[in-house]
Write an enzyme that holds these catalytic residues in place. Structure first.
Site, mmCIF file in Angstrom:
data_model
loop_
_atom_site.group_PDB
_atom_site.id
_atom_site.type_symbol
_atom_site.label_atom_id
_atom_site.label_comp_id
_atom_site.label_asym_id
_atom_site.label_seq_id
_atom_site.Cartn_x
_atom_site.Cartn_y
_atom_site.Cartn_z
ATOM 1 N N ASP A 129 25.849 -12.274 24.705
ATOM 2 C CA ASP A 129 24.848 -13.110 25.335
ATOM 3 C C ASP A 129 23.475 -12.807 24.751
ATOM 4 O OD1 ASP A 129 24.643 -14.903 27.903
ATOM 5 O OD2 ASP A 129 26.544 -13.826 28.076
ATOM 6 N N ASP A 231 21.746 -18.004 26.391
ATOM 7 C CA ASP A 231 21.628 -18.223 27.833
ATOM 8 C C ASP A 231 20.405 -19.070 28.177
ATOM 9 O OD1 ASP A 231 22.409 -17.290 30.660
ATOM 10 O OD2 ASP A 231 20.282 -16.838 30.572
ATOM 11 N N GLU A 285 24.130 -22.552 25.776
ATOM 12 C CA GLU A 285 24.606 -22.728 27.146
ATOM 13 C C GLU A 285 24.176 -24.141 27.507
ATOM 14 O OE1 GLU A 285 22.682 -20.840 30.471
ATOM 15 O OE2 GLU A 285 24.423 -21.171 31.735
ATOM 16 N N HIS A 351 31.719 -17.175 34.572
ATOM 17 C CA HIS A 351 31.210 -16.274 35.615
ATOM 18 C C HIS A 351 30.268 -16.960 36.608
ATOM 19 C CE1 HIS A 351 28.180 -16.694 32.626
ATOM 20 N NE2 HIS A 351 27.289 -16.139 33.432
HETATM 21 C C1 NOJ Z 1 23.036 -18.686 33.043
HETATM 22 C C2 NOJ Z 1 23.961 -17.549 33.281
HETATM 23 O O1 NOJ Z 1 25.269 -17.945 32.959
HETATM 24 C C3 NOJ Z 1 23.798 -17.159 34.737
HETATM 25 O O2 NOJ Z 1 24.771 -16.229 35.143
HETATM 26 C C4 NOJ Z 1 22.403 -16.637 34.937
HETATM 27 O O3 NOJ Z 1 22.211 -16.371 36.306
HETATM 28 C C5 NOJ Z 1 21.361 -17.639 34.468
HETATM 29 N N1 NOJ Z 1 21.681 -18.236 33.199
HETATM 30 C C6 NOJ Z 1 20.023 -16.967 34.307
HETATM 31 O O4 NOJ Z 1 20.051 -16.109 33.213
#
Ligand code: NOJ
Length: 581
Positions: A129, A231, A285, A351
């Site tokens: 990540d 992310d 993402e 997740h």
């Molecule tokens: C996306 C991530 O997958 C998630 O778990 C996270 O809370 C948010 N971005 C903030 O980083």
């Protein structure tokens, strides 16, 4: 010299074959140009919940190392691991306080090096990540940034001086008041946090910050990692004049938050500075706000990222908004938009989501195994890179906690508090959490039927799903018909058949509300996939007879009757069939 000669030979061979047979790389649609990351089967590991090696109740790197042979046995070829960097864990590692350090709970850099080595020795790549829309408020940059308005780190973040009045409203996804501006008395200013207060947004307009990030990426790429998952990066660019946004925009904030400003410029710079210099893959993402955005993010000639990760399927509100017809329509739409150019990920869980089988299948004892296998068949036979979430290979289900005390996700806890503060509907919220909470996907991996599912010898950081006595690795490993062993068959099949990676996708019997049917086709070879998404028998009309088809895989112990070879096929509940045509 040898390499130079080899490439000359390659160029001539290609030129020659182009004139002779009119096929060379340039004639192949971009999406069929071979790349390792297109052929990868990605297994996502949530490190906090995978395996604890030291009894503190939290999964760790040594725990993962102890399961490397298991991971290899799955047949996956890459691992995406959620953040393992130093973090105060407000958002389970998505709040990084040192991008070059390892979270204490997870171990040390020596453990990381051993993990990477162990994966590579087994031919498995590692994707990490990259969390750089925001950092932790405990990162040294933010600590410095807060101290004074003239700090060299001030512009690493977004500040609004209070003498200008209150800044225009910005919605925060995780804040207890949904307010993305937090007042900081130290310098009499507000800082921006799209996520929690402990996740201040980084200022990508600042070239110094950007180059710090590229250096961090090079640090990991030099260590030999194989990819980055970006992310929340769609949010990184902002209009830093922070104009007022239309009243109520927060109900649909994506058009105002995602793909703003110079985002593509930053990605092109990142590509030039980092991606182009290493053999690493990059996955977004999300996928922007439209197909156009998604193409601009990932088409090869854009030199930005390698693949998009569209949320449309997991964003379908369930149970109300979901129907198989919508599900099929959206996957077919994405496929056709990316038939020739660009590349996407295919997934049904991660997740941040409920468990795949609880959401899209049926987690009742009667159908859990069949429907888990059926959904895995879908993921592993679609065009796109499959991302498969740890635990789904066992058919793990939602825990569906009843009490707020059992939830650990800060986002859920803050929203609960907000509803309490504002007199909101707590009962409704608890029902929603039970079905859709991110914690459903975060309960410990179920290794065996002993205490705490063999995840830890201590007290797990989050409760184990009580069904671990029935659903666990040890039980499934020895059962040739288990969900686990079926998943292994699927990975093998995908790796043996490039048509499942690159082959053309064609949906059949589109208006069938119960069955998803499609073919995959490449270089004269064809496979047919039939998936019954319901708990009753369902018919599918294939419009042509498949009497000569050869059955490749079936999720039932007993293979289907003869009637499965006609043009109208009746499928058993949650039946999944793969044929060679
Ligand atoms: C996306 C991530 O997958 C998630 O778990 C996270 O809370 C948010 N971005 C903030 O980083």
């Amino acid at each position: 010299m040898r390499l130079y000669l080899l490439s000359l030979i390659f160029v001539f061979t290609c030129l020659f074959s182009c004139t002779q047979t009119a096929i060379c790389q340039s004639d192949i649609p971009e999406s069929n140009v071979k790349k390792w990351w297109k052929e990868a089967i990605v297994y996502q590991i949530y490190p906090r919940s995978f395996k604890d090696s030291d009894g503190d109740g939290i999964g760790d790197l040594k725990g993962i190392i102890s399961k490397l042979d298991y991971i290899k046995s799955l047949g996956v070829t890459a691992v995406w691991i959620n953040p393992i960097y130093s973090s105060p864990n407000d958002d389970n590692g998505y709040d990084v306080s040192d991008y070059r350090g390892i979270m204490k709970d997870f171990g040390t850099m020596a453990d990381f090096d051993a993990l990477l080595k162990g994966l590579h020795q087994r031919g498995i790549k590692l994707v990490m990540d990259l969390v750089v829309n925001h950092s932790s408020d405990e990162h040294e940059w933010f600590k410095q940034s807060r101290t004074s308005r003239t700090s060299p780190y001030r512009d690493y973040y977004h500040w609004w001086n209070a003498e200008r009045g209150k800044p225009p409203y910005r919605y925060s996804l995780f804040d207890v008041n949904h307010d993305a501006w937090k007042y900081d008395s130290l310098t009499n200013a507000y800082y921006l946090h799209y996520f929690s207060r402990k996740q201040p947004d980084l200022n990508w307009e600042n070239p110094k910050l950007r180059h710090e990030v590229y250096d961090i990426m090079k640090f990991w790429a030099d260590k030999g990692i194989d990819g980055f998952r970006l992310d929340a990066f769609g949010f990184a660019a902002k209009d830093t004049s922070f104009p007022a946004l239309p009243e109520g925009y927060e109900k649909n904030f994506m058009p105002y938050y995602s793909m703003q400003g110079n985002l593509h410029g930053y990605l092109q710079e990142m590509n030039k500075e980092v991606f182009s210099k290493y053999n690493v893959m990059s996955v977004a993402e999300g996928a922007g706000n439209s197909f156009k955005d998604a193409h601009n993010l990932v088409d090869a000639d854009r030199n930005e990222l390698n693949m998009a990760y569209p949320f449309d399927a997991v964003d379908m509100p369930k149970p109300e908004g979901y129907s198989l017809l919508r599900f099929k329509e959206l996957f077919s739409r994405w496929d056709s938009a990316f038939a020739n150019k660009g590349w996407v990920a295919v997934f049904l869980a991660n997740h941040d989501q409920a468990r795949m089988v609880s959401r899209f299948g049926n987690d009742s004892p009667e159908f859990r195994e069949l429907s888990s296998k059926m959904l895995s068949t879908f993921i592993m036979t679609m065009r796109g890179t499959p991302y498969y979430y740890n635990g789904d290979e066992l058919g793990m289900t939602n825990a569906g906690f009843d009490k707020i005390e059992d939830y650990k996700d800060m986002a859920a806890l803050n929203e609960y508090q907000r509803l309490k503060n504002t007199g909101g509907d707590i009962q409704l919220f608890m029902e929603q959490l039970k079905f859709g909470s991110r914690d459903n996907g975060r309960t410990p991996f179920q290794w065996n039927g002993s205490t705490n599912a063999g995840f830890t010898s201590g007290t797990p950081w989050i409760n184990v799903n009580p069904n671990y006595k029935v659903i666990n690795y040890a039980a499934e490993q020895n059962d040739p018909n288990s969900v686990l062993n079926y998943f292994r068959k699927l990975t093998k099949l995908r790796k043996q058949n490039q048509l499942l990676v690159y082959g053309k996708y064609n949906e059949l019997d589109k208006t069938n509300p119960d069955v998803y049917a499609y073919t995959r086709e490449l270089a004269g070879q064809k496979m047919l996939v039939l998936l019954n998404f319901t708990k009753t028998a369902a018919r599918v009309n294939l419009s042509s007879n498949i009497s000569t088809a050869q059955l490749v895989l079936c999720n039932y112990d007993k293979v289907p009757q003869k009637n499965k070879y006609a043009s109208v096929v009746t499928l058993r509940p949650y039946e999944a069939l793969i044929y060679k045509l």
